[in-house]
Enzyme design. Structure first.
Site, PDB file in Angstrom:
ATOM      1  N   CYS A   1       3.657   5.641  -2.133  1.00 33.20           N
ATOM      2  CA  CYS A   1       2.961   6.429  -1.036  1.00 33.20           C
ATOM      3  C   CYS A   1       3.275   5.643   0.363  1.00 33.20           C
ATOM      4  CB  CYS A   1       1.590   6.776  -1.432  1.00 33.20           C
ATOM      5  SG  CYS A   1       0.789   7.747   0.105  1.00 33.20           S
TER       6      CYS A   1
ATOM      7  N   CYS B   1       0.125   5.621   2.379  1.00 33.01           N
ATOM      8  CA  CYS B   1      -0.847   4.733   1.921  1.00 33.01           C
ATOM      9  C   CYS B   1      -0.576   3.455   2.390  1.00 33.01           C
ATOM     10  CB  CYS B   1      -0.909   4.659   0.214  1.00 33.01           C
ATOM     11  SG  CYS B   1      -1.513   6.191  -0.455  1.00 33.01           S
TER      12      CYS B   1
END
Length: 106
Positions: A28, A31
């Site tokens: 991600c 993230c």
């Protein structure tokens, strides 16, 4: 940041105490963007345990908690949800701090 390795360990953080669950995944990009500032956010909220939940490892928990976008945050105290910042958008440090500041227990 605590990284649980089992469902039992993860559940123990929900049941007792104040916890902030940070749902994330290695792949991600959003993230990865927020991870470097997480220690600063943790330092501002020492009364909470910060739990990094690998969404792929705990996919059933993510589905049960309706976590369909990451990074996402769910805050609990003694088994009760206090708040959530759950969507698929990139989060900024300021957005996360504002969310935490506005929690009912603060």
């Amino acid at each position: 940041m605590i990284r649980p390795t089992s469902l039992e360990e993860l559940a123990s953080y929900v049941e007792k105490g104040k916890s902030i669950f940070f749902f994330t995944a290695d792949w991600c990009g959003d993230c990865t963007f927020i991870k470097p500032v997480m220690p600063e956010i943790e330092a501002e909220y020492p009364e909470f345990r910060f739990i990094e939940v690998d969404r792929d490892q705990f996919i059933d928990v993510a589905a049960e908690w309706t976590i369909f976008g990451i990074p996402s945050f769910v805050v609990t105290e003694d088994g009760k949800e206090l708040g959530r910042l759950v969507n698929k958008n990139r989060k900024t440090k300021q957005e996360i701090l504002s969310f935490l500041k506005d929690l009912p227990s603060r």
